[in-house]
Motif scaffolding. Structure first.
Motif, PDB file in Angstrom:
ATOM      1  N   GLN A 181      -5.604  -3.296   1.462  1.00 44.32           N
ATOM      2  CA  GLN A 181      -4.492  -3.692   0.591  1.00 44.32           C
ATOM      3  C   GLN A 181      -3.902  -5.051   0.935  1.00 44.32           C
ATOM      4  OE1 GLN A 181      -1.484  -0.622   0.314  1.00 44.32           O
ATOM      5  NE2 GLN A 181      -3.004   1.016   0.198  1.00 44.32           N
ATOM      6  N   SER A 240       0.437   1.190  -3.908  1.00 45.09           N
ATOM      7  CA  SER A 240       0.120   0.686  -2.570  1.00 45.09           C
ATOM      8  C   SER A 240       1.395   0.550  -1.730  1.00 45.09           C
ATOM      9  CB  SER A 240      -0.556  -0.683  -2.678  1.00 45.09           C
ATOM     10  OG  SER A 240      -1.797  -0.575  -3.358  1.00 45.09           O
ATOM     11  N   ASP A 272      -0.662   6.154   3.319  1.00 42.92           N
ATOM     12  CA  ASP A 272      -0.991   7.194   2.350  1.00 42.92           C
ATOM     13  C   ASP A 272      -1.846   8.237   3.074  1.00 42.92           C
ATOM     14  OD1 ASP A 272      -1.438   8.660   0.014  1.00 42.92           O
ATOM     15  OD2 ASP A 272      -3.210   7.470  -0.494  1.00 42.92           O
ATOM     16  N   TRP A 278      -3.882   5.065  -4.646  1.00 41.42           N
ATOM     17  CA  TRP A 278      -3.637   3.630  -4.804  1.00 41.42           C
ATOM     18  C   TRP A 278      -4.881   2.852  -5.214  1.00 41.42           C
ATOM     19  CZ3 TRP A 278      -6.597   0.708  -1.569  1.00 41.42           C
ATOM     20  CH2 TRP A 278      -7.114   1.347  -0.437  1.00 41.42           C
ATOM     21  N   TYR A 338      -0.224  -4.392  -3.856  1.00 43.58           N
ATOM     22  CA  TYR A 338       0.988  -3.940  -4.546  1.00 43.58           C
ATOM     23  C   TYR A 338       1.429  -4.942  -5.618  1.00 43.58           C
ATOM     24  CZ  TYR A 338       5.897  -3.085  -5.517  1.00 43.58           C
ATOM     25  OH  TYR A 338       7.088  -2.895  -6.162  1.00 43.58           O
TER      26      TYR A 338
END
Length: 264
Positions: free
Chosen positions: A101, A83, A91, A76, A147
């Motif tokens: 993130q 993500s 992950d 990611w 994301y």
């Protein structure tokens, strides 16, 4: 004067020009003050930036084992659209991934070799643009997680490059593009769930000025594994590259984890 230690990417300060620093464990040097001077770089060994062991570097300053186990180099990182922390899905290490993130991210246009689209954490502005040698950069959207930034980048990659042509960037053989005008064309290309974050009229164009006496006409890359000792006159710094008089360029970030001795 001699400086010795493990290479990590140069730290920078936004200014006119950009200020660059090589930071070692017990010392640091302002690289701008080395421009115009002869310096020697000697390769001594390796040290993984993650486990600190004297193991051969595999990628991004990490040894092989750490590269495939550390949360800091998950897929990611390079592909933000992968993500999953916003869904509570790990992950490699959910706590670390949520920390990185789930914070404001920027999708931007930068101009270094041509116009490119990219993603960075808001806290990395303008450092990210300096590290890639962008002459100018501008924000497209500011979103609350990685994301959303990733899916925006994917949508725009059909229209813009997503990688810097480092050779063109270093020779500075580029034609100017108006990024403010370019941003005006983008709204219809942005995913629906990100449209509310689109930045239209904010005057936030960054312009970067690098400490370069003379740009090379062509470039040849210094690889310390193949050339463990190099001497040359430093002509400038751009991105994370040292530029020498004989057209040799040295990617500091690409040599993270290498232990070197720098003699001025």
């Amino acid at each position: 004067m001699q400086y010795e230690g493990v290479l990590t990417k140069m730290q920078t300060e936004f200014g006119n020009p950009i200020q660059y620093y090589l930071v070692f464990e017990d010392s640091f040097l302002n690289v701008n003050q080395m421009v115009g001077k002869e310096l020697t770089i000697d390769f001594i060994g390796y040290q993984c930036l993650n486990c600190q062991k004297k193991k051969k570097i595999y990628r991004q300053g990490f040894c092989y084992d750490c590269f495939y186990s550390s949360a800091a180099v998950g897929d990611w990182i390079m592909r933000p659209e992968l993500s999953t922390a916003h869904l509570g899905i790990a992950d490699r290490d959910l706590e670390y991934e949520q920390k990185v993130q789930l914070q404001p991210h920027i999708v931007y246009l930068a101009f270094s070799s041509e116009v490119k689209v990219g993603v960075t954490r808001k806290t990395q502005v303008p450092t990210r643009w300096i590290d890639q040698g962008a002459n100018e950069a501008i924000t497209i959207v500011e979103v609350p997680n990685r994301y959303l930034a990733g899916i925006t980048e994917v949508a725009l990659k059909n229209h813009y490059a997503d990688k810097t042509n480092w050779r063109k960037m270093l020779t500075n053989d580029i034609e100017h593009v108006d990024l403010i005008t370019e941003r005006l064309k983008l709204e219809a290309l942005i995913p629906d769930e990100v449209r509310e974050y689109f930045i239209l009229d904010k005057n936030d164009l960054y312009q970067m000025d690098y400490p370069v006496i003379d740009y090379p006409t062509k470039v040849k890359s210094l690889n310390l594994d193949k050339t463990p000792s190099f001497q040359g006159k430093l002509m400038g710094v751009k991105g994370q590259y040292l530029i020498f008089e004989d057209n040799t360029v040295f990617n500091i970030r690409g040599s993270e984890g290498y232990i070197v001795r720098v003699t001025i």
